[in-house]
Motif scaffolding. Structure first.
Motif, PDB file in Angstrom:
ATOM      1  N   LYS A 152     -18.256  16.270  38.395  1.00  7.81           N
ATOM      2  CA  LYS A 152     -19.535  16.683  38.977  1.00  7.81           C
ATOM      3  C   LYS A 152     -19.653  18.198  38.935  1.00  7.81           C
ATOM      4  O   LYS A 152     -18.760  18.907  39.422  1.00  7.81           O
ATOM      5  CB  LYS A 152     -19.633  16.181  40.420  1.00  7.81           C
ATOM      6  CG  LYS A 152     -21.021  16.340  41.032  1.00  7.81           C
ATOM      7  CD  LYS A 152     -21.097  15.656  42.394  1.00  7.81           C
ATOM      8  CE  LYS A 152     -22.507  15.748  42.959  1.00  7.81           C
ATOM      9  NZ  LYS A 152     -22.607  15.075  44.287  1.00  7.81           N
ATOM     10  N   ASP A 153     -20.703  18.689  38.309  1.00  6.44           N
ATOM     11  CA  ASP A 153     -20.913  20.135  38.248  1.00  6.44           C
ATOM     12  C   ASP A 153     -21.188  20.695  39.631  1.00  6.44           C
ATOM     13  O   ASP A 153     -21.814  20.033  40.484  1.00  6.44           O
ATOM     14  CB  ASP A 153     -22.086  20.470  37.325  1.00  6.44           C
ATOM     15  CG  ASP A 153     -21.740  20.265  35.860  1.00  6.44           C
ATOM     16  OD1 ASP A 153     -20.535  20.260  35.545  1.00  6.44           O
ATOM     17  OD2 ASP A 153     -22.662  20.101  35.037  1.00  6.44           O
ATOM     18  N   VAL A 174     -29.633  34.473  26.819  1.00  6.73           N
ATOM     19  CA  VAL A 174     -28.301  33.930  27.097  1.00  6.73           C
ATOM     20  C   VAL A 174     -28.271  32.465  26.667  1.00  6.73           C
ATOM     21  O   VAL A 174     -29.138  31.674  27.064  1.00  6.73           O
ATOM     22  CB  VAL A 174     -27.971  34.050  28.600  1.00  6.73           C
ATOM     23  CG1 VAL A 174     -26.600  33.436  28.896  1.00  6.73           C
ATOM     24  CG2 VAL A 174     -28.014  35.501  29.042  1.00  6.73           C
ATOM     25  N   PRO A 175     -27.306  32.047  25.864  1.00 10.14           N
ATOM     26  CA  PRO A 175     -27.223  30.638  25.452  1.00 10.14           C
ATOM     27  C   PRO A 175     -27.077  29.707  26.654  1.00 10.14           C
ATOM     28  O   PRO A 175     -26.481  30.072  27.677  1.00 10.14           O
ATOM     29  CB  PRO A 175     -25.967  30.601  24.581  1.00 10.14           C
ATOM     30  CG  PRO A 175     -25.783  32.007  24.114  1.00 10.14           C
ATOM     31  CD  PRO A 175     -26.271  32.877  25.233  1.00 10.14           C
ATOM     32  N   ASP A 225     -25.034  27.864  31.909  1.00 10.34           N
ATOM     33  CA  ASP A 225     -24.572  26.746  32.741  1.00 10.34           C
ATOM     34  C   ASP A 225     -23.179  27.016  33.293  1.00 10.34           C
ATOM     35  O   ASP A 225     -22.878  26.685  34.453  1.00 10.34           O
ATOM     36  CB  ASP A 225     -24.566  25.455  31.918  1.00 10.34           C
ATOM     37  CG  ASP A 225     -25.968  24.919  31.645  1.00 10.34           C
ATOM     38  OD1 ASP A 225     -26.907  25.364  32.330  1.00 10.34           O
ATOM     39  OD2 ASP A 225     -26.117  24.076  30.746  1.00 10.34           O
ATOM     40  N   LEU A 226     -22.318  27.612  32.475  1.00 10.92           N
ATOM     41  CA  LEU A 226     -20.968  27.944  32.931  1.00 10.92           C
ATOM     42  C   LEU A 226     -21.024  28.930  34.096  1.00 10.92           C
ATOM     43  O   LEU A 226     -20.320  28.767  35.103  1.00 10.92           O
ATOM     44  CB  LEU A 226     -20.162  28.535  31.777  1.00 10.92           C
ATOM     45  CG  LEU A 226     -18.754  29.049  32.121  1.00 10.92           C
ATOM     46  CD1 LEU A 226     -17.859  27.906  32.593  1.00 10.92           C
ATOM     47  CD2 LEU A 226     -18.132  29.750  30.914  1.00 10.92           C
ATOM     48  N   VAL A 227     -21.872  29.953  33.968  1.00 10.79           N
ATOM     49  CA  VAL A 227     -21.980  30.965  35.018  1.00 10.79           C
ATOM     50  C   VAL A 227     -22.600  30.376  36.278  1.00 10.79           C
ATOM     51  O   VAL A 227     -22.175  30.702  37.396  1.00 10.79           O
ATOM     52  CB  VAL A 227     -22.790  32.178  34.509  1.00 10.79           C
ATOM     53  CG1 VAL A 227     -23.175  33.094  35.657  1.00 10.79           C
ATOM     54  CG2 VAL A 227     -21.976  32.948  33.474  1.00 10.79           C
ATOM     55  N   ILE A 230     -29.815  30.999  41.557  1.00 11.36           N
ATOM     56  CA  ILE A 230     -28.668  30.736  40.687  1.00 11.36           C
ATOM     57  C   ILE A 230     -28.880  29.432  39.908  1.00 11.36           C
ATOM     58  O   ILE A 230     -28.596  29.355  38.708  1.00 11.36           O
ATOM     59  CB  ILE A 230     -27.369  30.657  41.514  1.00 11.36           C
ATOM     60  CG1 ILE A 230     -27.035  32.026  42.114  1.00 11.36           C
ATOM     61  CG2 ILE A 230     -26.201  30.171  40.647  1.00 11.36           C
ATOM     62  CD1 ILE A 230     -25.916  31.996  43.134  1.00 11.36           C
ATOM     63  N   LYS A 231     -29.407  28.440  40.570  1.00  8.69           N
ATOM     64  CA  LYS A 231     -29.564  27.123  39.947  1.00  8.69           C
ATOM     65  C   LYS A 231     -30.718  27.070  38.945  1.00  8.69           C
ATOM     66  O   LYS A 231     -30.685  26.256  38.014  1.00  8.69           O
ATOM     67  CB  LYS A 231     -29.782  26.050  41.024  1.00  8.69           C
ATOM     68  CG  LYS A 231     -28.558  25.753  41.866  1.00  8.69           C
ATOM     69  CD  LYS A 231     -28.834  24.615  42.840  1.00  8.69           C
ATOM     70  CE  LYS A 231     -27.588  24.232  43.619  1.00  8.69           C
ATOM     71  NZ  LYS A 231     -27.835  23.088  44.528  1.00  8.69           N
TER      72      LYS A 231
END
Length: 426
Positions: free
Chosen positions: A10-11, A349-350, A355-357, A399-400
């Motif tokens: 789960k992210d 930004v890719p 998503d990682l950040v 952020i989301k």
């Protein structure tokens, strides 16, 4: 249970983060007490906060010196006796002076709270600033300063703040031998009486609190005679930034390493771009997987570490990029920093990187909310900056949801290389 099938991942962005509310009590004299209860460990954190930072100084260094020396002697006990009592009970009494505020923080076992509160009361309400302690403080601080002035990173930190804010601004003012020599006990006593008053105090308590914690605080801080009431006026301090923007300083002609600082002014946390910039800055240089680290540390090998940060000052802010690199690659390092700035301006930004950040930032916040001590610190930062939980939840939402296009526009507005101050100290 089928152990051949891994559990679903789960992210972090999928979590619905809730900021646990504090409980607010008011002592008899009006001091607010913000509490966060937890029964997990038999420990307690008690912090008293005063508007007694460098912003309020009339003489350089008096805020830090006053804060430090308050626990170095009262009318009843010497510094050694105070320290021995705290150590005997396995506790810590830390003090810190920042730009706006100054704090005294007691960490102890819950069962020792009542026996340690009289000592904390003495330190806060009855410091006498002995001349011998002041003399020793000045001697020690001057020795530390002499050693630190030989270090390129220490010198770089001093100069970049001076260039950004000016010599006389509280955010740009630095310690000097002359300023330490000029400290006088009478000046510290006057600063103490003006700033360490009951109407300027806020108390934050977290952990496994005794059932009678509020009555105990009332006994030692709510109904006791303080210095009186003091209404502080925070002066408006204009920024006097340096006109030049590029500096090269040789602190050690034979030095093999250079400290690099690249910085620019930025609006403070009340500006709508501030929480958005936190995301962009994380991508740029705010964590170990950032673009600066990937390029300059991992690919080029110019440094062990490089990062960027936003100052969380109350009055204003700044974006500061800092690293130490070999003397022969300092200029190449700066070129790569500017390259990464312009890359963020020119290309979105890719999705995978963004998503990682997002997950990294939300995960970090989840970690920061793990436990009563961390929760009360989060609330303290909001309360002292006149913010509420809506600011916290708004930051989470940004952020989301912030898009790559928004980040690119932000980079175009704030990442222009010519807007940055540039400093190298060898």
């Amino acid at each position: 249970m089928n152990r051949t099938i891994s559990p679903p991942i789960k992210d972090a962005v999928e979590f619905d983060i809730k900021l646990k509310p504090y409980e607010l009590f008011t002592l008899d004299n009006g001091i607010p007490v913000y509490t966060m209860k937890s029964d997990e460990q038999e420990t307690l954190q008690l912090e008293l906060v005063f508007p007694a930072g460098s912003w309020y100084e009339t003489e350089s260094l008096e805020a830090a010196a006053t804060n430090f020396l308050m626990r170095n002697g009262t009318s009843k006990h010497t510094a050694q006796e105070i320290n021995e009592n705290i150590d005997y009970h396995g506790a810590y009494l830390n003090r810190n002076a920042y730009h706006e505020n100054a704090t005294y923080t007691l960490h102890c076992l819950s069962k020792h709270t009542e026996v340690l509160l009289p000592t904390l009361q003495e330190v806060i309400l009855d410091p006498i600033f002995p001349e011998e302690e002041l003399s020793l403080y000045k001697q020690n601080q001057k020795q530390k300063l002499a050693v630190n002035l030989l270090k390129c990173d220490f010198v770089a930190n001093r100069f970049i703040d001076k260039y950004l804010f000016g010599d006389f601004h509280p955010y740009g003012r630095v310690s000097t031998m002359m300023a330490y020599d000029a400290l006088q006990a009478d000046g510290l006593k006057a600063f103490y009486k003006k700033h360490y008053t009951y109407n300027n105090c806020k108390i934050f308590v977290a952990g496994n609190m005794p059932a009678d914690i509020i009555s105990l605080l009332n006994k030692y801080f709510g109904s006791t005679q303080w210095n009186g009431e003091s209404n502080l006026v925070k002066l408006d301090m204009p920024i006097q930034a340096a006109e030049e923007k590029k500096f090269r300083i040789f602190n050690d002609e034979n030095g093999v390493q250079g400290a690099i600082r690249i910085a620019r002014h930025f609006p403070n946390r009340y500006h709508p771009d501030f929480p958005k910039m936190l995301v962009l800055n994380t991508i740029f240089g705010g964590y170990f997987g950032s673009r600066l680290m990937s390029n300059i540390r991992e690919e080029k090998g110019y440094t062990y570490g490089i990062f960027s940060q936003l100052y969380n000052f109350r009055q204003t802010s700044a974006l500061n990029i800092q690293t130490e690199a070999g003397r022969d690659v300092c200029e190449a390092t700066i070129e790569e920093v500017y390259k990464e700035l312009t890359n963020l301006q020119n290309e979105p930004v890719p999705k995978e990187e963004l998503d990682l950040v997002r997950n990294y930032m939300i995960g970090s916040i989840l970690g920061d909310l793990d436990g009563a001590f961390q929760l009360i610190q989060r609330w303290k930062n909001l309360i002292l900056n006149d913010l509420d939980e809506n600011y916290f939840y708004n930051n989470i939402q940004i952020i989301k949801t912030i898009s790559a296009e928004e980040l690119q526009q932000l980079a175009k507005q704030y990442f222009t290389p010519s807007d940055f101050y540039e400093l190298v100290v060898i």
